[in-house]
Design a protein around this motif. Structure first.
Motif, PDB file in Angstrom:
ATOM      1  N   CYS A  69       0.857  -1.182   0.000  1.00  0.00           N
ATOM      2  CA  CYS A  69       0.000   0.000   0.000  1.00  0.00           C
ATOM      3  C   CYS A  69       0.893   1.232   0.000  1.00  0.00           C
ATOM      4  N   ARG A  84       3.365  -1.326  -7.594  1.00  0.00           N
ATOM      5  CA  ARG A  84       2.636  -0.235  -6.972  1.00  0.00           C
ATOM      6  C   ARG A  84       3.272   0.106  -5.625  1.00  0.00           C
ATOM      7  N   LYS A 102       0.460   9.314   0.907  1.00  0.00           N
ATOM      8  CA  LYS A 102      -0.744   8.575   1.250  1.00  0.00           C
ATOM      9  C   LYS A 102      -1.871   9.501   1.691  1.00  0.00           C
ATOM     10  N   PRO A 103      -3.024   9.380   1.054  1.00  0.00           N
ATOM     11  CA  PRO A 103      -4.171  10.190   1.485  1.00  0.00           C
ATOM     12  C   PRO A 103      -4.890   9.478   2.632  1.00  0.00           C
ATOM     13  N   GLU A 141       0.809   7.109  -6.357  1.00  0.00           N
ATOM     14  CA  GLU A 141      -0.286   8.083  -6.246  1.00  0.00           C
ATOM     15  C   GLU A 141       0.187   9.524  -6.101  1.00  0.00           C
ATOM     16  N   GLN A 171      -1.034   7.610 -10.318  1.00  0.00           N
ATOM     17  CA  GLN A 171      -2.291   7.087  -9.789  1.00  0.00           C
ATOM     18  C   GLN A 171      -3.097   8.237  -9.204  1.00  0.00           C
ATOM     19  N   GLY A 196      -6.129   8.674  -6.863  1.00  0.00           N
ATOM     20  CA  GLY A 196      -6.873   7.839  -5.934  1.00  0.00           C
ATOM     21  C   GLY A 196      -8.340   8.213  -5.881  1.00  0.00           C
ATOM     22  N   SER A 197      -9.075   7.344  -5.193  1.00  0.00           N
ATOM     23  CA  SER A 197     -10.514   7.501  -5.055  1.00  0.00           C
ATOM     24  C   SER A 197     -10.887   8.887  -4.527  1.00  0.00           C
ATOM     25  N   ARG A 198     -10.102   9.354  -3.566  1.00  0.00           N
ATOM     26  CA  ARG A 198     -10.417  10.644  -2.926  1.00  0.00           C
ATOM     27  C   ARG A 198     -10.147  11.842  -3.829  1.00  0.00           C
ATOM     28  N   LYS A 213      -8.685   5.986 -10.473  1.00  0.00           N
ATOM     29  CA  LYS A 213      -9.571   5.164  -9.655  1.00  0.00           C
ATOM     30  C   LYS A 213     -10.953   5.790  -9.559  1.00  0.00           C
ATOM     31  N   ARG A 229     -12.449   0.246  -7.724  1.00  0.00           N
ATOM     32  CA  ARG A 229     -11.854  -0.088  -6.419  1.00  0.00           C
ATOM     33  C   ARG A 229     -12.906  -0.243  -5.318  1.00  0.00           C
ATOM     34  N   HIS A 241      -8.699  -2.738  -2.007  1.00  0.00           N
ATOM     35  CA  HIS A 241      -9.494  -1.681  -1.388  1.00  0.00           C
ATOM     36  C   HIS A 241     -10.989  -1.982  -1.473  1.00  0.00           C
ATOM     37  N   GLU A 244      -2.616  -5.286  -3.365  1.00  0.00           N
ATOM     38  CA  GLU A 244      -1.622  -4.955  -2.341  1.00  0.00           C
ATOM     39  C   GLU A 244      -0.981  -6.232  -1.814  1.00  0.00           C
TER      40      GLU A 244
HETATM   41  C1  PEP Z   1      -4.269   3.084  -2.864  1.00  0.00           C
HETATM   42  O1  PEP Z   1      -4.357   2.411  -3.899  1.00  0.00           O
HETATM   43  O2  PEP Z   1      -3.235   3.138  -2.213  1.00  0.00           O
HETATM   44  C2  PEP Z   1      -5.432   3.846  -2.379  1.00  0.00           C
HETATM   45  C3  PEP Z   1      -5.315   4.795  -1.468  1.00  0.00           C
HETATM   46  O3  PEP Z   1      -6.584   3.457  -2.944  1.00  0.00           O
HETATM   47  P1  PEP Z   1      -7.964   4.239  -3.099  1.00  0.00           P
HETATM   48  O4  PEP Z   1      -7.645   5.587  -3.657  1.00  0.00           O
HETATM   49  O5  PEP Z   1      -8.729   3.375  -4.033  1.00  0.00           O
HETATM   50  O6  PEP Z   1      -8.571   4.304  -1.740  1.00  0.00           O
END
Ligand code: PEP
Ligand code: MN
Length: 274
Positions: A40, A64, A69-70, A102, A120, A122-124, A145, A175, A210, A236
């Motif tokens: 991750c 990956r 990290k969010p 990401e 990448q 991410g979802s957020r 994502k 995801r 995820h 992951e």
């Molecule tokens: C990730 O892939 O590390 C991640 C944070 O995923 P997601 O944006 O899908 O939550």
């Protein structure tokens, strides 16, 4: 909802000839099945390099790992930043695997571009339109994502933002979406995978990690995604799954990854002969 009637000029299949196809190091996107694996977060150089070598042997074709990290909590590990990017570069050189990592801050585009083969989103950040526009101006492919609460139309519009600025190389990643369920982290929307194969020429991969949040569900959801038509998987995995700084519960061992990769291969052969 009829997507054909929406104002999507570039992401819909009808507007394009054939599926997206481009070369990424040794991978032919649009033809080769994407097997992306790694931790991750980038935690330390040694475990990252060992993980990269192990997943490569197991069948992965891309690495990956998050340097930024969010995290939901501001007190949780936020990633190693530049040091993480440097470790990713080392792991990429040692394993020969291209790297996806990401981006969480628009100000990091130029920096991350020096280390990543694929950005990448991410979802957020699927709705971070300013960042999507910037990524549309670079030459590096984008793994986009799905927002955890986003509809397919919203997701397609986000891809459209990137394409509109001139970057055609977008890979979509389902995801999981939020539902009433709490046993699993999210619910993998396999319907969306099957639907997107019909709707768009862009490749669509699945993230069972995820989507489920649970190690024991990575294999069945990987195989389900393939049955739905996924063009790849992002999983992951780590040589120390119990000691990762982020998402340990859903991180599988590199041995388990090898096992899954073999089943993926067998299922794909089976499907080809259906
Ligand atoms: C990730 O892939 O590390 C991640 C944070 O995923 P997601 O944006 O899908 O939550
Ligand atoms: Mn994670």
């Amino acid at each position: 909802m009829d997507l054909e009637k929406e104002n999507l000029k570039l992401v819909l299949k009808k507007n394009n000839v054939g599926r997206l196809n481009f070369k990424l190091k040794n991978i032919e996107i649009g033809k080769d099945f994407l097997m992306i694996a790694g931790p991750c977060s980038v935690d330390d150089e040694e475990s990252l390099v060992k993980t990269a070598l192990a997943v490569k042997i197991a069948g992965a074709n891309m690495l990956r790992g998050g340097a930024y990290k969010p995290r939901t909590s501001p007190y949780a590990f936020q990633g190693l930043g530049l040091r993480g990017l440097q470790y990713l570069k080392t792991a990429s050189e040692e394993s020969g695997l291209p790297v996806v990592t990401e981006i969480v801050d628009i100000r990091d585009v130029d920096l991350i571009a020096q280390y990543a083969d694929v950005f990448q989103v991410g979802s957020r950040n699927m709705h971070n339109y300013a960042m999507l526009k910037e990524l549309g101006k670079v030459k590096i492919p984008v793994l986009l994502k799905r927002g955890m609460q986003s509809t397919i139309l919203e997701w397609m519009n986000s891809a459209e933002y990137i394409l509109k600025e001139g970057n055609p190389n977008v890979i979509l990643c389902e995801r999981g979406v939020r539902t009433v369920e709490t046993y699993t982290r999210n619910v993998l929307d396999v319907t969306a995978i099957a639907a997107l194969k019909k709707i768009t020429h862009l490749p669509i991969i699945a993230d069972p990690s995820h989507a489920t949040g649970r190690r024991e569900l990575i294999e069945p959801m990987s195989l389900s995604a393939i049955m739905a038509g996924a063009d790849g998987l992002i999983i992951e995995a780590s040589i120390n799954p119990d000691r990762t700084l982020c998402d340990s519960n859903q991180t599988i061992s590199t041995d388990s990854y090898k096992n899954i990769a073999q089943k993926v291969q067998r299922l794909r052969e089976f499907i080809e002969n259906l």
